[in-house]
Design a protein around this motif. Structure first.
Motif, short mmCIF file in Angstrom:
data_model
loop_
_atom_site.label_atom_id
_atom_site.label_comp_id
_atom_site.label_asym_id
_atom_site.label_seq_id
_atom_site.Cartn_x
_atom_site.Cartn_y
_atom_site.Cartn_z
N ILE A 165 0.85 -1.19 0.00
CA ILE A 165 0.00 0.00 0.00
C ILE A 165 0.89 1.24 0.00
N THR A 166 0.64 2.15 -0.93
CA THR A 166 1.30 3.45 -0.90
C THR A 166 0.33 4.45 -0.30
N ILE A 167 0.72 5.05 0.82
CA ILE A 167 -0.12 6.03 1.52
C ILE A 167 0.41 7.42 1.22
N VAL A 168 -0.49 8.30 0.80
CA VAL A 168 -0.11 9.66 0.41
C VAL A 168 -0.56 10.66 1.47
N ALA A 169 0.35 11.55 1.85
CA ALA A 169 0.00 12.66 2.74
C ALA A 169 0.64 13.93 2.19
N GLY A 170 -0.12 15.02 2.21
CA GLY A 170 0.42 16.24 1.63
C GLY A 170 0.37 17.45 2.53
N ALA A 171 -0.48 17.40 3.57
CA ALA A 171 -0.64 18.56 4.44
C ALA A 171 -0.87 18.09 5.87
N ARG A 172 -0.71 18.98 6.81
CA ARG A 172 -0.77 18.64 8.23
C ARG A 172 -1.98 17.77 8.60
N PRO A 173 -3.23 18.11 8.19
CA PRO A 173 -4.35 17.26 8.57
C PRO A 173 -4.23 15.83 8.05
N ASN A 174 -3.56 15.65 6.92
CA ASN A 174 -3.37 14.30 6.37
C ASN A 174 -2.59 13.42 7.33
N PHE A 175 -1.58 13.98 7.98
CA PHE A 175 -0.75 13.18 8.86
C PHE A 175 -1.51 12.72 10.10
N MET A 176 -2.42 13.56 10.57
CA MET A 176 -3.27 13.15 11.69
C MET A 176 -4.15 11.97 11.29
N LYS A 177 -4.52 11.93 10.02
CA LYS A 177 -5.41 10.87 9.54
C LYS A 177 -4.68 9.57 9.22
N ILE A 178 -3.44 9.69 8.75
CA ILE A 178 -2.73 8.46 8.37
C ILE A 178 -2.04 7.80 9.57
N GLN A 211 3.54 19.18 -0.13
CA GLN A 211 2.62 20.26 -0.50
C GLN A 211 2.65 21.39 0.53
N HIS A 212 2.60 21.01 1.81
CA HIS A 212 2.75 21.98 2.90
C HIS A 212 3.93 21.55 3.74
N TYR A 213 4.72 22.51 4.14
CA TYR A 213 5.84 22.16 5.03
C TYR A 213 6.07 23.29 6.01
N ASP A 214 6.10 22.94 7.29
CA ASP A 214 6.52 23.89 8.31
C ASP A 214 7.18 23.08 9.43
N LYS A 215 7.67 23.77 10.42
CA LYS A 215 8.43 23.08 11.46
C LYS A 215 7.60 22.06 12.22
N ASN A 216 6.26 22.27 12.23
CA ASN A 216 5.41 21.30 12.93
C ASN A 216 5.11 20.08 12.08
N LEU A 217 5.62 20.05 10.85
CA LEU A 217 5.54 18.84 10.03
C LEU A 217 6.92 18.23 9.89
N SER A 218 7.85 18.69 10.70
CA SER A 218 9.19 18.11 10.69
C SER A 218 9.25 17.01 11.74
N GLY A 219 10.45 16.70 12.19
CA GLY A 219 10.61 15.60 13.13
C GLY A 219 9.74 15.71 14.37
N THR A 220 9.58 16.93 14.91
CA THR A 220 8.81 17.11 16.13
C THR A 220 7.39 16.62 15.96
N PHE A 221 6.76 16.96 14.82
CA PHE A 221 5.37 16.57 14.59
C PHE A 221 5.25 15.06 14.46
N PHE A 222 6.17 14.43 13.76
CA PHE A 222 6.13 12.98 13.60
C PHE A 222 6.33 12.29 14.95
N GLU A 223 7.19 12.86 15.77
CA GLU A 223 7.43 12.28 17.10
C GLU A 223 6.18 12.39 17.96
N GLU A 224 5.50 13.53 17.89
CA GLU A 224 4.29 13.73 18.70
C GLU A 224 3.25 12.65 18.44
#
Length: 364
Positions: free
Chosen positions: A3-16, A42-55
């Motif tokens: 399965i290839t899962i696509v995420a492009g913006a902050r809300p997507n990561f909460m869903k995946i 598509q969207h990138y900010d510091k809250n979509l960097s390592g810190t966000f993934f760790e959270e």
């Protein structure tokens, strides 16, 4: 099954996040399932960097297409070019897209042209407002989707009216709520809480990013001035979206009870929401979270693709009509806000249902 899962913006990561966890759990139980996570950039900010993934305990993406910003057409084209190469280099059995951002639509188109099945998480929702780029993304994506995973009976009805076979529609609940319920006990008090003397149910949270609200100076100024006036006895915490910041830079909107802050991480922002007297927003996803946390929500839009948050939950549409906003504040401050309830299957197990359905569809 790959399965290839696509995420492009902050809300997507909460869903995946919960979907990845559910796949990993199935794999540990011996099911032949694996995933590859593609961040389109598509969207990138510091809250979509390592810190966000760790959270949210999300594994880092296997690849980032690094599309960055641009016009709708530029982003769509860049995502399609990058994702086509990704699928050529890493074939899969299913492409899973979530939500309604440009990446959702663009990657669905590429997958179908590559003769790969498409699953759409959060399929079938509609606002009826064709001025919203997201509405176009939803319509195009659902016209190409093979497996539709829905959050509500409203979404099911929309898809059935379009002629989607009932057997391809799977009512699973809301994966965004999976993430919220899993992390609710981990929500974190923001560092500025004590300095601002914030207290439980003693402040408002406001977010604005829709073009209809933030792309025109007079409109933005009127909205903010009215809300600040109506909520004059309370601090108003305003995490400023980069899009909104550009316009605010040219305005002199400084009020004693209005506090501009930088965008927050997931755990801090939802702590603020949970303890707020109310939330004022033009975001769709936040209305889902306020509904589950039983926090009154005023939505500065004339339509919503999440009808259940209004009909069942704590949300009220007020648009940009200052009279409607004033009326809503009177109801709120008098303590007579409607009592909401949690929509069906918004119980923290949506991702498990999605992955379970996939094991049956692909006969694993």
């Amino acid at each position: 099954m790959k399965i290839t899962i696509v995420a492009g913006a902050r809300p997507n990561f909460m869903k995946i996040a919960p979907i990845i966890e559910a796949i990993q759990n199935k794999k540990r139980k011996g099911f032949n399932m694996s995933y590859r996570l593609v961040h389109t950039g598509q969207h990138y900010d510091k809250n979509l960097s390592g810190t966000f993934f760790e959270e949210l305990n999300i594994p880092l993406p296997d690849t980032n297409l690094e599309v960055k910003s641009g016009t709708q057409a530029e982003q769509t084209a860049a995502i399609m070019i990058g994702f086509e190469k990704e699928l050529q280099q890493n074939p899969c059995d299913l492409v899973m897209v979530v939500g309604d951002v440009t990446s959702t639509m663009a990657c669905a188109i590429v997958a179908k042209k590559a003769h790969i099945k498409v699953a759409h998480v959060e399929a079938g929702i509609r606002s009826g407002d064709m001025k919203m780029p997201e509405e176009i993304n939803r319509i195009v994506t659902d016209s190409l989707t093979d497996y539709f995973f829905t959050t509500s009976s409203y979404a099911n009805e929309n898809l059935l009216e379009l002629g989607v076979p009932k057997s391809n529609i799977f009512f699973v609940g809301n994966v965004m709520i999976d993430t919220l319920l899993k992390n609710e006990s981990r929500l974190k008090k923001p560092s500025f809480w004590d300095n601002m003397n914030l207290r439980n149910k003693g402040y408002f949270v406001m977010t604005l990013h829709r073009p209809s609200n933030v792309d025109e100076e007079v409109q933005l100024e009127n909205i903010i001035t009215k809300i600040v006036s109506l909520g004059k006895d309370y601090p108003i915490i305003f995490p400023v979206h980069p899009r909104t910041q550009k316009l605010l830079d040219g305005l002199d909107l400084n009020f004693e009870n209005l506090h501009y802050i930088n965008p927050l991480g997931y755990l801090e922002f939802n702590y603020l929401v949970k303890h707020a007297l109310a939330v004022i927003t033009d975001s769709g996803g936040i209305t889902e979270e306020t509904t589950v946390m039983n926090v009154p929500c005023l939505t500065l839009r004339d339509s919503t693709e999440r009808l259940e948050t209004c009909n069942i939950g704590t949300n009220l549409l007020v648009g940009s009509d200052t009279k409607k906003i004033e009326k809503a504040f009177k109801i709120l401050l008098s303590g007579n806000w409607k009592q909401g309830s949690v929509p069906e299957l918004w119980d923290g197990h949506a991702a498990e249902r999605i992955v379970s359905h996939l094991t049956h569809i692909f006969k694993l």
